[in-house]
Design an enzyme around this catalytic site. Structure first.
Site, short mmCIF file in Angstrom:
data_model
loop_
_atom_site.label_atom_id
_atom_site.label_comp_id
_atom_site.label_asym_id
_atom_site.label_seq_id
_atom_site.Cartn_x
_atom_site.Cartn_y
_atom_site.Cartn_z
N CYS A 1 44.52 42.15 36.49
CA CYS A 1 44.09 41.25 37.55
C CYS A 1 45.37 40.26 37.82
CB CYS A 1 43.09 40.25 36.72
SG CYS A 1 42.39 38.78 37.89
N HIS B 1 40.13 40.23 31.85
CA HIS B 1 40.28 39.47 31.02
C HIS B 1 39.36 38.39 31.06
CE1 HIS B 1 41.53 36.21 34.06
NE2 HIS B 1 41.69 37.20 34.85
N CYS C 1 37.91 35.27 33.68
CA CYS C 1 38.36 35.64 35.05
C CYS C 1 37.54 34.86 36.28
CB CYS C 1 38.17 37.07 35.15
SG CYS C 1 38.89 37.96 36.79
CO CO Z 1 40.99 37.55 36.57
#
Ligand code: CO
Length: 211
Positions: free
Chosen positions: A42, A98, A101
């Protein structure tokens, strides 16, 4: 001093420090990169691949986007995947999401984020829809959110396996293994949630039979 000037100053200090420790450090890296891993993570600033795995420049080839999505029309991601698998010959591809998020959280709302973000987040809504029954069995929002983060990583790993890039490498070289991980912002620990080893049978609908 402006904030970005501090970055440049810190960069100089870091480069000097690296050379002090190992005079050949940059010489070596300038000539060769042989990472064993491709990381699809991410864009969130709190999840930097090298820092959280205690690895050095040269060890992980990295692609990041909002909510670590693998979209089959994303030329950027597919170029990175092809280069890493075909040319760098990575042994492992890791999709690392994660907990907490923001992309996943946004996709769980009905808010209009305007067209470009709506289009991106729509992919996460599709993951939700695919696992709606399980997700809606969670009574509290927090555990539903955590579970969607995990299921999203799982679906992105499956998307990787649906590409001809991965299928060809599996068939010819028995690599790379695909891993789905989730990083915890609260404790810094990575939890493996899904894995597809090279050669795992796939849904026949997505298998190319003339690679
Ligand atoms: Co994220």
């Amino acid at each position: 001093m402006r904030t970005y000037e501090k970055l440049l100053l810190e960069n100089k200090a870091w480069a000097h420090e690296m050379v002090d420790e190992d005079p050949q450090y940059f010489n070596r890296l300038a000539h060769l990169q042989t990472p064993e891993f491709l990381w699809i993570g991410c864009s969130d600033s709190r999840v930097p691949a090298n820092e959280i795995t205690n690895t050095q420049p040269g060890e992980i080839f990295v692609h990041r986007n909002i909510a670590n999505l693998v979209i089959h029309t994303d030329v950027n991601l597919l170029s990175v995947l092809e280069y890493a698998v075909v040319h760098l010959k990575v042994k492992h591809v890791i999709v690392c999401g994660h907990y907490g998020c923001g992309g996943i959280k946004a996709a769980m709302t009905n808010h209009d984020y305007k067209q470009v973000l709506n289009m991106w987040l729509r992919n996460i809504k599709d993951v939700y829809n695919l696992h709606k029954t399980e997700l809606e069995s969670h009574t509290d929002e927090e555990s539903k959110f955590d579970r969607l983060v995990e299921l999203n990583v799982q679906e992105q790993v499956l998307h990787l396996a649906k590409t001809s890039i991965i299928q060809k490498a599996w068939q010819k070289e028995q690599r790379p293994d695909l891993h789905g991980w989730v990083y915890g912002l609260k404790d810094g620990i990575i939890k493996p949630v899904f894995e597809l080893n090279a050669g795992t049978p796939l849904d026949p609908l997505y298998v190319y039979d003339d690679l």
